[in-house]
Design a protein around this motif. Structure first.
Motif, PDB file in Angstrom:
ATOM      1  N   UNK A  30      12.556 -10.867 -16.982  1.00  0.00           N
ATOM      2  CA  UNK A  30      11.259 -11.462 -17.301  1.00  0.00           C
ATOM      3  C   UNK A  30      10.205 -10.595 -16.631  1.00  0.00           C
ATOM      4  N   UNK A  31       8.949 -10.709 -17.044  1.00  0.00           N
ATOM      5  CA  UNK A  31       7.885  -9.912 -16.449  1.00  0.00           C
ATOM      6  C   UNK A  31       7.758 -10.196 -14.953  1.00  0.00           C
ATOM      7  N   UNK A  32       7.499  -9.142 -14.207  1.00  0.00           N
ATOM      8  CA  UNK A  32       7.307  -9.216 -12.757  1.00  0.00           C
ATOM      9  C   UNK A  32       8.549  -9.722 -12.035  1.00  0.00           C
ATOM     10  N   UNK A  33       9.728  -9.286 -12.480  1.00  0.00           N
ATOM     11  CA  UNK A  33      10.972  -9.770 -11.872  1.00  0.00           C
ATOM     12  C   UNK A  33      11.397  -8.958 -10.652  1.00  0.00           C
ATOM     13  N   UNK A  89       8.019 -16.854  -8.411  1.00  0.00           N
ATOM     14  CA  UNK A  89       8.037 -17.282  -7.011  1.00  0.00           C
ATOM     15  C   UNK A  89       9.436 -17.175  -6.412  1.00  0.00           C
ATOM     16  N   UNK A  90      10.468 -17.461  -7.205  1.00  0.00           N
ATOM     17  CA  UNK A  90      11.843 -17.423  -6.709  1.00  0.00           C
ATOM     18  C   UNK A  90      12.288 -16.001  -6.403  1.00  0.00           C
ATOM     19  N   UNK A  91      11.800 -15.034  -7.170  1.00  0.00           N
ATOM     20  CA  UNK A  91      12.242 -13.661  -6.977  1.00  0.00           C
ATOM     21  C   UNK A  91      11.269 -12.725  -7.670  1.00  0.00           C
ATOM     22  N   UNK A  92      10.708 -11.826  -6.943  1.00  0.00           N
ATOM     23  CA  UNK A  92       9.918 -10.792  -7.576  1.00  0.00           C
ATOM     24  C   UNK A  92       8.426 -10.956  -7.443  1.00  0.00           C
ATOM     25  N   UNK A  93       7.751 -10.518  -8.497  1.00  0.00           N
ATOM     26  CA  UNK A  93       6.308 -10.553  -8.504  1.00  0.00           C
ATOM     27  C   UNK A  93       5.680  -9.195  -8.754  1.00  0.00           C
ATOM     28  N   UNK A  94       6.527  -8.171  -9.034  1.00  0.00           N
ATOM     29  CA  UNK A  94       6.018  -6.809  -9.185  1.00  0.00           C
ATOM     30  C   UNK A  94       6.623  -6.104 -10.396  1.00  0.00           C
ATOM     31  N   UNK A  95       5.845  -5.155 -10.950  1.00  0.00           N
ATOM     32  CA  UNK A  95       6.321  -4.249 -12.008  1.00  0.00           C
ATOM     33  C   UNK A  95       5.691  -2.880 -11.769  1.00  0.00           C
ATOM     34  N   UNK A  96       6.297  -1.855 -12.342  1.00  0.00           N
ATOM     35  CA  UNK A  96       5.724  -0.509 -12.338  1.00  0.00           C
ATOM     36  C   UNK A  96       5.336  -0.139 -13.760  1.00  0.00           C
ATOM     37  N   UNK A  97       4.136   0.438 -13.913  1.00  0.00           N
ATOM     38  CA  UNK A  97       3.646   0.844 -15.224  1.00  0.00           C
ATOM     39  C   UNK A  97       3.304   2.328 -15.211  1.00  0.00           C
ATOM     40  N   UNK A  98       3.690   3.032 -16.274  1.00  0.00           N
ATOM     41  CA  UNK A  98       3.337   4.438 -16.457  1.00  0.00           C
ATOM     42  C   UNK A  98       1.845   4.514 -16.762  1.00  0.00           C
ATOM     43  N   UNK A  99       1.097   5.293 -15.978  1.00  0.00           N
ATOM     44  CA  UNK A  99      -0.354   5.379 -16.148  1.00  0.00           C
ATOM     45  C   UNK A  99      -0.759   6.074 -17.442  1.00  0.00           C
ATOM     46  N   UNK A 111       3.638   9.655  -8.615  1.00  0.00           N
ATOM     47  CA  UNK A 111       4.526   9.824  -9.775  1.00  0.00           C
ATOM     48  C   UNK A 111       3.858   9.400 -11.080  1.00  0.00           C
ATOM     49  N   UNK A 112       2.556   9.104 -11.024  1.00  0.00           N
ATOM     50  CA  UNK A 112       1.841   8.693 -12.221  1.00  0.00           C
ATOM     51  C   UNK A 112       2.125   7.264 -12.636  1.00  0.00           C
ATOM     52  N   UNK A 113       2.431   6.413 -11.648  1.00  0.00           N
ATOM     53  CA  UNK A 113       2.767   5.013 -11.913  1.00  0.00           C
ATOM     54  C   UNK A 113       1.809   4.097 -11.164  1.00  0.00           C
ATOM     55  N   UNK A 114       1.656   2.889 -11.673  1.00  0.00           N
ATOM     56  CA  UNK A 114       0.852   1.867 -11.002  1.00  0.00           C
ATOM     57  C   UNK A 114       1.741   0.695 -10.638  1.00  0.00           C
ATOM     58  N   UNK A 115       1.532   0.152  -9.447  1.00  0.00           N
ATOM     59  CA  UNK A 115       2.222  -1.053  -9.013  1.00  0.00           C
ATOM     60  C   UNK A 115       1.405  -2.237  -9.507  1.00  0.00           C
ATOM     61  N   UNK A 116       2.008  -3.071 -10.335  1.00  0.00           N
ATOM     62  CA  UNK A 116       1.343  -4.263 -10.847  1.00  0.00           C
ATOM     63  C   UNK A 116       1.867  -5.485 -10.101  1.00  0.00           C
ATOM     64  N   UNK A 117       0.968  -6.389  -9.772  1.00  0.00           N
ATOM     65  CA  UNK A 117       1.313  -7.609  -9.044  1.00  0.00           C
ATOM     66  C   UNK A 117       0.963  -8.799  -9.930  1.00  0.00           C
ATOM     67  N   UNK A 118       1.886  -9.740 -10.034  1.00  0.00           N
ATOM     68  CA  UNK A 118       1.658 -10.927 -10.872  1.00  0.00           C
ATOM     69  C   UNK A 118       0.465 -11.711 -10.341  1.00  0.00           C
ATOM     70  N   UNK A 119      -0.484 -11.980 -11.219  1.00  0.00           N
ATOM     71  CA  UNK A 119      -1.650 -12.768 -10.839  1.00  0.00           C
ATOM     72  C   UNK A 119      -1.402 -14.256 -11.046  1.00  0.00           C
ATOM     73  N   UNK A 177       0.833  -1.220   0.000  1.00  0.00           N
ATOM     74  CA  UNK A 177       0.000   0.000   0.000  1.00  0.00           C
ATOM     75  C   UNK A 177       0.858   1.256   0.000  1.00  0.00           C
ATOM     76  N   UNK A 178       1.913   1.255   0.819  1.00  0.00           N
ATOM     77  CA  UNK A 178       2.793   2.428   0.883  1.00  0.00           C
ATOM     78  C   UNK A 178       3.476   2.664  -0.460  1.00  0.00           C
ATOM     79  N   UNK A 179       4.000   1.610  -1.060  1.00  0.00           N
ATOM     80  CA  UNK A 179       4.679   1.743  -2.355  1.00  0.00           C
ATOM     81  C   UNK A 179       3.677   2.162  -3.426  1.00  0.00           C
ATOM     82  N   UNK A 180       2.469   1.628  -3.373  1.00  0.00           N
ATOM     83  CA  UNK A 180       1.427   1.999  -4.340  1.00  0.00           C
ATOM     84  C   UNK A 180       1.132   3.505  -4.261  1.00  0.00           C
ATOM     85  N   UNK A 181       1.056   4.038  -3.032  1.00  0.00           N
ATOM     86  CA  UNK A 181       0.798   5.479  -2.861  1.00  0.00           C
ATOM     87  C   UNK A 181       1.943   6.321  -3.426  1.00  0.00           C
TER      88      UNK A 181
END
Length: 81
Positions: free
Chosen positions: A59-62, A37-47, A22-30, A13-17
């Motif tokens: 790789x995606x969500x690294x 699973x070994x590392x990551x699970x998140x990306x940032x996207x320009x809104x 900054x006009x970005x969205x936190x994306x979480x791998x569904x 939530x804090x990182x999302x805020x």
């Protein structure tokens, strides 16, 4: 006993805020796979452009939450200059 302020959901939530300011969205791998699973699970996207700005290098969500937070702090420091 763990602190709620440091729970994964609270950190997300804090990182999302921060990202939203900054006009970005936190994306979480569904759909998880062994790489994610070994590392990551998140990306940032320009809104505005929907372009991925961080978290898809190998790789995606690294990216993990710490990497996302560090990238946002670095980005903030460069914007202040």
């Amino acid at each position: 006993m763990g602190s709620r302020a440091n729970s994964q959901a609270a950190v997300e939530r804090r990182i999302r805020r921060i990202a939203q300011r900054r006009g970005l969205s936190l994306l979480i791998a569904q759909k998880r796979n062994s790489k994610i699973e070994a590392h990551g699970g998140y990306m940032l996207r320009d809104d505005e452009t929907f372009a991925i700005v961080f978290g898809n290098r190998q790789y995606d969500f690294c990216a993990d939450l710490e990497e996302i937070e560090a990238w946002l702090e670095k980005d903030e420091g460069e914007a202040d200059e």
